[in-house]
Enzyme design. Structure first.
Site, PDB file in Angstrom:
ATOM      1  N   GLY A   5     -17.802 -72.815 -23.344  1.00  0.00           N
ATOM      2  CA  GLY A   5     -16.706 -71.909 -23.026  1.00  0.00           C
ATOM      3  C   GLY A   5     -17.167 -70.831 -22.061  1.00  0.00           C
ATOM      4  N   HIS A  50     -30.415 -84.745 -20.602  1.00  0.00           N
ATOM      5  CA  HIS A  50     -29.605 -83.696 -21.227  1.00  0.00           C
ATOM      6  C   HIS A  50     -29.796 -82.364 -20.486  1.00  0.00           C
ATOM      7  CE1 HIS A  50     -27.793 -81.799 -24.977  1.00  0.00           C
ATOM      8  NE2 HIS A  50     -28.298 -80.754 -24.348  1.00  0.00           N
ATOM      9  N   GLU A  51     -31.050 -82.015 -20.196  1.00  0.00           N
ATOM     10  CA  GLU A  51     -31.335 -80.753 -19.518  1.00  0.00           C
ATOM     11  C   GLU A  51     -30.906 -80.784 -18.050  1.00  0.00           C
ATOM     12  OE1 GLU A  51     -31.979 -78.283 -21.356  1.00  0.00           O
ATOM     13  OE2 GLU A  51     -32.238 -79.598 -23.082  1.00  0.00           O
TER      14      GLU A  51
END
Length: 233
Positions: free
Chosen positions: A49, A192-193
């Site tokens: 968010g 992922h990173e």
């Protein structure tokens, strides 16, 4: 022309004045109590968010690696990495849009996986390492689907497809060149990173039906009185 004030008028004016004074006083106190905005890097992992997790990070000029700014950021990342027992952490996750991440998997973290899971996912020890300006080349385009969690999506996990093997290039914190091949779980961490550095999250590529709260049973057992944990990746 003179205006005659009745008791009703006086009472209304007094009430409105008192209300205005209360609002002014409340606003003033609220300003005192409200914590001042803290500039990045943060001492916590920012959450989904936050628009900074969706921004593409900028490369670090090679000569800047040796500067106090970058060295201080690397040290800060290492501290947060240890604090939350991460196995991967990127600069954007502490609010800094630079292409830097840390990965590592120690014995304690390894023991959190069952022997069966370690074998299936090819989970092994990873010596802690800093990667600056990482570049990835996929070596095996076969995709494996396993559950992933993330420190920036606190308390949840989902199944995510990742390529099986890759080549990683970049620089460490003292400017030395890194060139390594990775497979299995290590390759998953790197991907992922890398997503974080490109403004992506695992929710973008997950199997949506598998999204789960990692501790839903504990939430029920404790009548909802549970603080959601940070994910390891």
């Amino acid at each position: 022309m003179a205006i005659k004030l009745t008791n009703t008028h006086v009472g209304t004016i007094y009430s409105q004045t008192r209300l205005l004074s209360y609002k002014t006083l409340f606003s003033w106190y609220s300003g005192l109590l409200k914590p001042k905005p803290i500039k990045p890097p943060h001492k916590h992992i920012i959450q989904i968010g936050d628009p900074r997790l969706r921004a593409v990070s900028q490369p670090v000029p090679y000569d800047d690696i040796y500067t106090e700014k970058i060295q201080s950021l690397v040290k800060h990342l290492a501290g947060i990495f240890k604090k939350y027992n991460c196995i991967g952490l990127s600069a954007p996750q502490v609010g800094v849009q630079l292409r830097i991440f840390i990965m590592g998997l120690n014995e304690k973290s390894l023991q959190e996986y069952s022997p069966k899971e370690r074998k299936l996912k090819e989970i092994t020890l990873i010596k802690p390492m800093v990667i600056i300006n990482p570049e990835v080349k996929i070596l095996d385009f076969k995709k494996l689907v396993f559950s992933e969690s993330c420190g920036s999506i606190k308390g949840f996990c989902a199944d995510v497809p990742r390529y099986y093997s890759l080549e990683l290039k970049g620089f460490n914190e003292i400017g030395e060149h890194i060139n390594m091949n990775a497979t299995g779980f290590t390759a998953r961490i790197i991907q992922h990173e890398m997503d974080h550095l490109d403004g992506k999250l695992y929710t973008d590529s997950m199997d949506r039906k598998t999204l789960s709260c990692t501790c839903w049973e504990v939430v029920n057992d404790r009548n909802g009185k549970v603080e959601l944990p940070y994910g390891p990746v």
